[in-house]
Design a protein around this motif. Sequence first.
Motif, PDB file in Angstrom:
ATOM      1  N   ALA A   1       0.828  -1.212   0.000  1.00 32.87           N
ATOM      2  CA  ALA A   1       0.000   0.000   0.000  1.00 32.87           C
ATOM      3  C   ALA A   1       0.863   1.263   0.000  1.00 32.87           C
ATOM      4  O   ALA A   1       0.552   2.249  -0.655  1.00 32.87           O
ATOM      5  N   LYS A   2       1.956   1.228   0.762  1.00 31.87           N
ATOM      6  CA  LYS A   2       2.838   2.407   0.884  1.00 31.87           C
ATOM      7  C   LYS A   2       3.896   2.475  -0.203  1.00 31.87           C
ATOM      8  O   LYS A   2       4.607   3.462  -0.320  1.00 31.87           O
ATOM      9  N   GLU A   3       4.069   1.347  -0.927  1.00 32.77           N
ATOM     10  CA  GLU A   3       5.224   1.190  -1.817  1.00 32.77           C
ATOM     11  C   GLU A   3       6.508   1.357  -1.017  1.00 32.77           C
ATOM     12  O   GLU A   3       7.438   2.064  -1.417  1.00 32.77           O
ATOM     13  N   ARG A   4       6.537   0.708   0.125  1.00 32.84           N
ATOM     14  CA  ARG A   4       7.686   0.815   1.027  1.00 32.84           C
ATOM     15  C   ARG A   4       8.707  -0.248   0.665  1.00 32.84           C
ATOM     16  O   ARG A   4       8.354  -1.403   0.444  1.00 32.84           O
ATOM     17  N   PRO A   5      10.005   0.108   0.626  1.00 37.28           N
ATOM     18  CA  PRO A   5      11.024  -0.902   0.341  1.00 37.28           C
ATOM     19  C   PRO A   5      10.967  -2.017   1.396  1.00 37.28           C
ATOM     20  O   PRO A   5      10.821  -1.745   2.586  1.00 37.28           O
TER      21      PRO A   5
ATOM     22  N   PRO B   1       3.793   1.604  10.263  1.00 39.26           N
ATOM     23  CA  PRO B   1       4.671   2.709   9.872  1.00 39.26           C
ATOM     24  C   PRO B   1       3.803   3.942   9.651  1.00 39.26           C
ATOM     25  O   PRO B   1       2.584   3.882   9.811  1.00 39.26           O
ATOM     26  N   SER B   2       4.423   5.045   9.288  1.00 39.34           N
ATOM     27  CA  SER B   2       3.642   6.239   8.973  1.00 39.34           C
ATOM     28  C   SER B   2       2.735   5.957   7.764  1.00 39.34           C
ATOM     29  O   SER B   2       3.115   5.215   6.853  1.00 39.34           O
ATOM     30  N   ALA B   3       1.539   6.556   7.767  1.00 43.74           N
ATOM     31  CA  ALA B   3       0.517   6.221   6.769  1.00 43.74           C
ATOM     32  C   ALA B   3       0.616   7.100   5.524  1.00 43.74           C
ATOM     33  O   ALA B   3      -0.388   7.617   5.025  1.00 43.74           O
ATOM     34  N   ASN B   4       1.820   7.298   5.027  1.00 46.93           N
ATOM     35  CA  ASN B   4       2.045   8.080   3.814  1.00 46.93           C
ATOM     36  C   ASN B   4       2.523   7.161   2.699  1.00 46.93           C
ATOM     37  O   ASN B   4       2.951   6.042   2.957  1.00 46.93           O
ATOM     38  N   ARG B   5       2.482   7.647   1.462  1.00 44.60           N
ATOM     39  CA  ARG B   5       3.165   6.958   0.384  1.00 44.60           C
ATOM     40  C   ARG B   5       4.658   7.090   0.678  1.00 44.60           C
ATOM     41  O   ARG B   5       5.137   8.153   1.068  1.00 44.60           O
TER      42      ARG B   5
ATOM     43  N   PRO C   1       6.175  13.332   2.761  1.00 48.16           N
ATOM     44  CA  PRO C   1       6.132  13.766   4.165  1.00 48.16           C
ATOM     45  C   PRO C   1       5.123  12.922   4.941  1.00 48.16           C
ATOM     46  O   PRO C   1       4.077  12.546   4.400  1.00 48.16           O
ATOM     47  N   SER C   2       5.424  12.643   6.194  1.00 47.43           N
ATOM     48  CA  SER C   2       4.509  11.847   7.008  1.00 47.43           C
ATOM     49  C   SER C   2       3.187  12.581   7.183  1.00 47.43           C
ATOM     50  O   SER C   2       3.137  13.808   7.174  1.00 47.43           O
ATOM     51  N   PRO C   3       2.085  11.829   7.368  1.00 45.98           N
ATOM     52  CA  PRO C   3       0.761  12.446   7.478  1.00 45.98           C
ATOM     53  C   PRO C   3       0.450  12.878   8.906  1.00 45.98           C
ATOM     54  O   PRO C   3       0.594  12.096   9.839  1.00 45.98           O
TER      55      PRO C   3
ATOM     56  N   ARG D   1      14.803   7.391   0.575  1.00 51.33           N
ATOM     57  CA  ARG D   1      14.316   8.736   0.319  1.00 51.33           C
ATOM     58  C   ARG D   1      13.204   9.052   1.324  1.00 51.33           C
ATOM     59  O   ARG D   1      12.366   8.217   1.613  1.00 51.33           O
ATOM     60  N   HIS D   2      13.180  10.273   1.842  1.00 43.90           N
ATOM     61  CA  HIS D   2      12.260  10.561   2.932  1.00 43.90           C
ATOM     62  C   HIS D   2      11.710  11.979   2.916  1.00 43.90           C
ATOM     63  O   HIS D   2      12.394  12.909   2.528  1.00 43.90           O
ATOM     64  N   TYR D   3      10.499  12.108   3.423  1.00 45.54           N
ATOM     65  CA  TYR D   3       9.923  13.408   3.794  1.00 45.54           C
ATOM     66  C   TYR D   3       9.850  14.403   2.652  1.00 45.54           C
ATOM     67  O   TYR D   3       9.820  15.606   2.871  1.00 45.54           O
TER      68      TYR D   3
END
Length: 349
Positions: free
Chosen positions: A53-57, A142-146, A150-152, A237-239
């Motif tokens: 859902a997040k496309e998180r590595p 984890p944080s609910a962002n893509r 930036p975190s939501p 990559r972040h934020y």
Amino acid sequence: MSQTLILPPDDAGIERAAALLRAGELVAFPTETVYGLGADALNAAAARSIFAAKERPADNPLIVHVAELAALTRFGITPAETPTLTSLAQSFWPGALTLVVPRGPAVPDVITAGRATVAVRVPDHPVARALLLRADVPIAAPSANRSGRPSPTLAEHVFLDLNGRIPLILDGGPARVGIESTVLDLTASPPLVLRRGGVTIAELTRALGRVRALDSSTLEAGERDAAARRSPGLRHRHYAPRAAVILTSEEDATARALARAGLGARVGLMIREGAPGLARARAYAAESGRLALRVMPRELTGYASELFASLRALDGEEVTAIVVGAVPAEGLGASILDRLRRAADAGAD
Ligand code: AMP
Ligand code: MG
């Protein structure tokens, strides 16, 4: 999946969210730091769907949220075996401190990204707490962002990033702290701060006597490499808003922004109340459509709680760049600067 539902966190909302979690579905919910994207932490397939859902590595492990320290026994973790875990939990939980401890046998591999450790936290938010109790499972979140964004800190941010990818968001209003938890690795000696966050290094030093920080200049280069391997999240990559972020001193920020705007670009400027160039920036913003100004609270707890929302809001103004005046590097300021630096670096990769 169809459109994501947003519900108030009343009894019916909590019940619906808890039922979804128990059924292996994802639910976004408020915590005091930022919104989390939760799954039943004992269900490997559910936890795996967080990454999709997040496309998180897949090599970036998840934080497990529990209602209280004793709940860790469900993972086969015995708090008494890590003495600092018990004492820090007493001092800082519920709160914005995540502790990395040896993993228990019942923790799914997908949560730890195959590591020998797991990150755990008791959140200090009535909705998160009610959800943990009602679902009666530990929640990996984890944080609910893509990933990379930036975190939501508002339900609306979650919706913009994840609409159609998750069934439900509980809307608990703005997240109070506004930046993520501090991550402290208790398997290092002395304990190592892997990520600065809502709890400051000074608070941890008072509690533990000695801590080290991964981003500290006191670490030797070799130590830094070894330490960085403990913190997989740092590689990613972040934020990052879509616009390039330019971090500069508070004194220089207005001049930098105006110089860019003078060349014809639409530019965002984030400076604190009382910053030296603020009056000039206000005047320019009023007379020219090329400057989107965001005045931040001077006081750092207020700044932190508005940080990610401000980056997202300036992005919504279709600026090509966001110039940000730095904050002092003490206390919560160090955590804020960490996020700003990484938002600024993100454009490079
Ligand atoms: P997020 O939940 O999006 O705030 O990300 C969780 C953060 O905790 C990331 O920076 C992860 O790298 C870090 N983390 C989670 N589990 C571990 C672990 N077992 N060891 C080290 N860092 C971890
Ligand atoms: Mg995150």
